[in-house]
Design a protein around this motif. Structure first.
Motif, PDB file in Angstrom:
ATOM      1  N   VAL A  73      68.506  52.621  43.358  1.00  0.00           N
ATOM      2  CA  VAL A  73      68.439  52.602  44.825  1.00  0.00           C
ATOM      3  C   VAL A  73      68.282  54.018  45.369  1.00  0.00           C
ATOM      4  O   VAL A  73      67.485  54.281  46.278  1.00  0.00           O
ATOM      5  N   VAL A  74      69.032  54.948  44.797  1.00  0.00           N
ATOM      6  CA  VAL A  74      68.905  56.349  45.213  1.00  0.00           C
ATOM      7  C   VAL A  74      67.505  56.873  44.902  1.00  0.00           C
ATOM      8  O   VAL A  74      66.894  57.593  45.707  1.00  0.00           O
ATOM      9  N   LEU A  75      66.965  56.496  43.744  1.00  0.00           N
ATOM     10  CA  LEU A  75      65.622  56.946  43.361  1.00  0.00           C
ATOM     11  C   LEU A  75      64.571  56.413  44.324  1.00  0.00           C
ATOM     12  O   LEU A  75      63.640  57.142  44.714  1.00  0.00           O
ATOM     13  N   VAL A  76      64.710  55.154  44.722  1.00  0.00           N
ATOM     14  CA  VAL A  76      63.777  54.578  45.694  1.00  0.00           C
ATOM     15  C   VAL A  76      63.861  55.320  47.022  1.00  0.00           C
ATOM     16  O   VAL A  76      62.839  55.626  47.660  1.00  0.00           O
ATOM     17  N   THR A  77      65.065  55.639  47.454  1.00  0.00           N
ATOM     18  CA  THR A  77      65.245  56.355  48.720  1.00  0.00           C
ATOM     19  C   THR A  77      64.604  57.735  48.674  1.00  0.00           C
ATOM     20  O   THR A  77      63.915  58.156  49.614  1.00  0.00           O
ATOM     21  N   VAL A  78      64.821  58.443  47.577  1.00  0.00           N
ATOM     22  CA  VAL A  78      64.248  59.785  47.443  1.00  0.00           C
ATOM     23  C   VAL A  78      62.722  59.722  47.420  1.00  0.00           C
ATOM     24  O   VAL A  78      62.040  60.525  48.073  1.00  0.00           O
ATOM     25  N   CYS A  79      62.168  58.765  46.687  1.00  0.00           N
ATOM     26  CA  CYS A  79      60.705  58.640  46.620  1.00  0.00           C
ATOM     27  C   CYS A  79      60.118  58.293  47.985  1.00  0.00           C
ATOM     28  O   CYS A  79      59.060  58.808  48.368  1.00  0.00           O
ATOM     29  N   GLY A  80      60.800  57.423  48.717  1.00  0.00           N
ATOM     30  CA  GLY A  80      60.324  57.093  50.056  1.00  0.00           C
ATOM     31  C   GLY A  80      60.287  58.301  50.965  1.00  0.00           C
ATOM     32  O   GLY A  80      59.372  58.457  51.786  1.00  0.00           O
ATOM     33  N   ALA A  81      61.270  59.187  50.813  1.00  0.00           N
ATOM     34  CA  ALA A  81      61.288  60.406  51.624  1.00  0.00           C
ATOM     35  C   ALA A  81      60.225  61.403  51.183  1.00  0.00           C
ATOM     36  O   ALA A  81      59.754  62.218  51.987  1.00  0.00           O
ATOM     37  N   LEU A  82      59.827  61.348  49.914  1.00  0.00           N
ATOM     38  CA  LEU A  82      58.843  62.305  49.396  1.00  0.00           C
ATOM     39  C   LEU A  82      57.398  61.899  49.678  1.00  0.00           C
ATOM     40  O   LEU A  82      56.494  62.738  49.562  1.00  0.00           O
ATOM     41  N   ILE A  83      57.163  60.646  50.025  1.00  0.00           N
ATOM     42  CA  ILE A  83      55.783  60.182  50.218  1.00  0.00           C
ATOM     43  C   ILE A  83      55.040  60.995  51.276  1.00  0.00           C
ATOM     44  O   ILE A  83      53.894  61.408  51.056  1.00  0.00           O
ATOM     45  N   PRO A  84      55.628  61.264  52.466  1.00  0.00           N
ATOM     46  CA  PRO A  84      54.875  62.076  53.445  1.00  0.00           C
ATOM     47  C   PRO A  84      54.517  63.463  52.926  1.00  0.00           C
ATOM     48  O   PRO A  84      53.456  64.003  53.274  1.00  0.00           O
ATOM     49  N   LEU A  85      55.374  64.049  52.099  1.00  0.00           N
ATOM     50  CA  LEU A  85      55.078  65.374  51.551  1.00  0.00           C
ATOM     51  C   LEU A  85      54.031  65.308  50.449  1.00  0.00           C
ATOM     52  O   LEU A  85      53.264  66.255  50.255  1.00  0.00           O
ATOM     53  N   ALA A  86      54.002  64.185  49.723  1.00  0.00           N
ATOM     54  CA  ALA A  86      53.082  64.062  48.589  1.00  0.00           C
ATOM     55  C   ALA A  86      51.662  63.723  49.001  1.00  0.00           C
ATOM     56  O   ALA A  86      50.758  63.737  48.159  1.00  0.00           O
ATOM     57  N   THR A  87      51.441  63.415  50.276  1.00  0.00           N
ATOM     58  CA  THR A  87      50.091  63.043  50.711  1.00  0.00           C
ATOM     59  C   THR A  87      49.115  64.210  50.679  1.00  0.00           C
ATOM     60  O   THR A  87      47.912  64.014  50.891  1.00  0.00           O
ATOM     61  N   ARG A  88      49.598  65.412  50.422  1.00  0.00           N
ATOM     62  CA  ARG A  88      48.701  66.567  50.362  1.00  0.00           C
ATOM     63  C   ARG A  88      47.745  66.482  49.179  1.00  0.00           C
ATOM     64  O   ARG A  88      46.688  67.104  49.190  1.00  0.00           O
ATOM     65  N   HIS A  89      48.128  65.742  48.144  1.00  0.00           N
ATOM     66  CA  HIS A  89      47.253  65.589  46.979  1.00  0.00           C
ATOM     67  C   HIS A  89      47.392  64.165  46.458  1.00  0.00           C
ATOM     68  O   HIS A  89      48.496  63.630  46.354  1.00  0.00           O
ATOM     69  N   PHE A  90      46.254  63.567  46.142  1.00  0.00           N
ATOM     70  CA  PHE A  90      46.253  62.166  45.730  1.00  0.00           C
ATOM     71  C   PHE A  90      47.034  61.960  44.437  1.00  0.00           C
ATOM     72  O   PHE A  90      47.724  60.951  44.265  1.00  0.00           O
ATOM     73  N   ALA A  91      46.957  62.907  43.498  1.00  0.00           N
ATOM     74  CA  ALA A  91      47.689  62.764  42.240  1.00  0.00           C
ATOM     75  C   ALA A  91      49.195  62.803  42.481  1.00  0.00           C
ATOM     76  O   ALA A  91      49.951  62.011  41.901  1.00  0.00           O
ATOM     77  N   ALA A  92      49.641  63.719  43.342  1.00  0.00           N
ATOM     78  CA  ALA A  92      51.072  63.799  43.650  1.00  0.00           C
ATOM     79  C   ALA A  92      51.551  62.541  44.358  1.00  0.00           C
ATOM     80  O   ALA A  92      52.627  62.006  44.058  1.00  0.00           O
ATOM     81  N   GLN A  93      50.749  62.049  45.289  1.00  0.00           N
ATOM     82  CA  GLN A  93      51.120  60.823  45.984  1.00  0.00           C
ATOM     83  C   GLN A  93      51.198  59.648  45.010  1.00  0.00           C
ATOM     84  O   GLN A  93      52.109  58.818  45.085  1.00  0.00           O
ATOM     85  N   THR A  94      50.250  59.579  44.084  1.00  0.00           N
ATOM     86  CA  THR A  94      50.259  58.503  43.097  1.00  0.00           C
ATOM     87  C   THR A  94      51.501  58.575  42.213  1.00  0.00           C
ATOM     88  O   THR A  94      52.115  57.546  41.893  1.00  0.00           O
ATOM     89  N   ALA A  95      51.884  59.780  41.811  1.00  0.00           N
ATOM     90  CA  ALA A  95      53.070  59.932  40.967  1.00  0.00           C
ATOM     91  C   ALA A  95      54.321  59.443  41.688  1.00  0.00           C
ATOM     92  O   ALA A  95      55.145  58.709  41.117  1.00  0.00           O
TER      93      ALA A  95
END
Length: 328
Positions: free
Chosen positions: A142-164
């Motif tokens: 659950v914590v991992l899902v929360t952290v990933c959800g928060a990182l999605i806006p930051l990861a949109t700078r690169h498609f590979a990072a967003q995919t990861a």
């Protein structure tokens, strides 16, 4: 404080171009002050224009590519599913869903988005495998899902990072739902989808190559022609002229984007953009000269012979009808 700005002072300029700029800025300020979106000269698209876009060369090519990628990937996924290649993993639809998503042309050049998707998925699956081995369940997931959800806006700078990030998020949700870890299956499905999209994207049978660029240039040429005709008619409808100018520059920007995208593809696809850049440059000069002619018309009430001479040469280079003014 939300209060109206009130009357704005009219600047005094000597050059026609600067006066035209002042007029545009003042009009924009007044329009936003009134919050009247109907007077912002937005894009006017009729149902016929929408249907022409969907059923035109670009729409047909994209539809054929999506249909072929989905059909092939769904057949492969079903074959692997019935062969129990997935083991306990039942999400066979991940393969066709990934393939259809990769076909989207707004994700960048084909080879770039395929490689970015493959690299991001492999990295995300490996990261999740490491997290799953040490995190408690289900609290850690659950914590991992929360952290990933928060990182999605930051990861949109690169498609590979967003995919990861999205891969870690999806796999964490799957495991939190009580299903076994599917990292290896996810890697295999993504690599298969990337291979399918890469092969389909380079097939020579999906219509005539370069249709998307030709369609964009045709739209830009038509918009430039309408804008030019309106200016040369010496019409006093300035709002219609502004709307046509916006449409001309918008279609030019879309054509430039399509050319840049095609030029960044691998050589078998990039060669279909040869010569398109020169046509777009000439169209830009035509629209810029038309705008200069319109500014001179608004300022003096007459058309500049120098602009008319240049417009004639540019129209001839583009094989467009040679413009003629209504008055000498």
């Amino acid at each position: 404080n939300g209060a109206p700005t009130g009357p704005l002072p009219a600047p005094t300029r000597s050059a026609p171009g600067l006066r035209a700029l002042d007029d545009a800025l003042l009009y924009a300020a007044e329009a936003f002050d009134r919050a009247d979106s109907r007077r912002l000269h937005g894009r006017r698209r009729t149902r016929t224009a929408v249907l022409r876009t969907v059923l035109g060369a670009r729409g047909r090519e994209y539809g054929m590519r999506v249909a072929l990628c989905f059909g092939v990937s769904a057949a492969v996924a079903q074959a692997l599913h019935h062969a129990r290649w997935y083991g306990q993993h039942e999400h066979w639809y991940w393969l066709p869903a990934t393939a259809v998503f990769l076909v989207k042309p707004d994700l960048g050049p084909l080879a770039s988005r395929v490689l970015s998707r493959a690299a991001g998925t492999v990295l995300g699956a490996l990261l999740f495998a490491g997290f799953a081995a040490v995190l408690p369940r289900p609290e850690g997931l659950v914590v991992l899902v929360t952290v990933c959800g928060a990182l999605i806006p930051l990861a949109t700078r690169h498609f590979a990072a967003q995919t990861a990030v999205v891969t870690v998020l999806v796999l964490a949700l799957v495991m939190a739902g009580g299903e076994p870890q599917a990292s290896l299956a996810r890697i295999g499905e993504t690599l298969l989808a990337c291979a399918i999209v890469l092969v389909v994207g380079h097939l020579p049978t999906l219509g005539r190559r370069g249709d998307a660029i030709r369609a964009r240039l045709a739209e830009a040429s038509g918009a430039a022609r309408e804008y030019l005709a309106h200016v040369l008619s010496e019409s006093e409808d300035r709002e219609a002229r502004w709307a046509l100018r916006r449409e001309a520059y918008r279609t030019l920007a879309e054509a430039r984007a399509a050319i840049a995208l095609a030029s960044a593809e691998l050589p078998p696809l990039a060669r279909h953009a040869d010569g398109a850049d020169e046509i777009a440059t000439t169209l830009e000069r035509l629209v810029d000269t038309t705008t200069a002619c319109a500014v001179h018309l608004d300022d003096t009430g007459t058309l500049d012979p120098t602009h008319l001479h240049r417009l004639t040469h540019l129209a001839t280079d583009l094989h467009l009808p040679v413009p003629t003014a209504t008055t000498p």
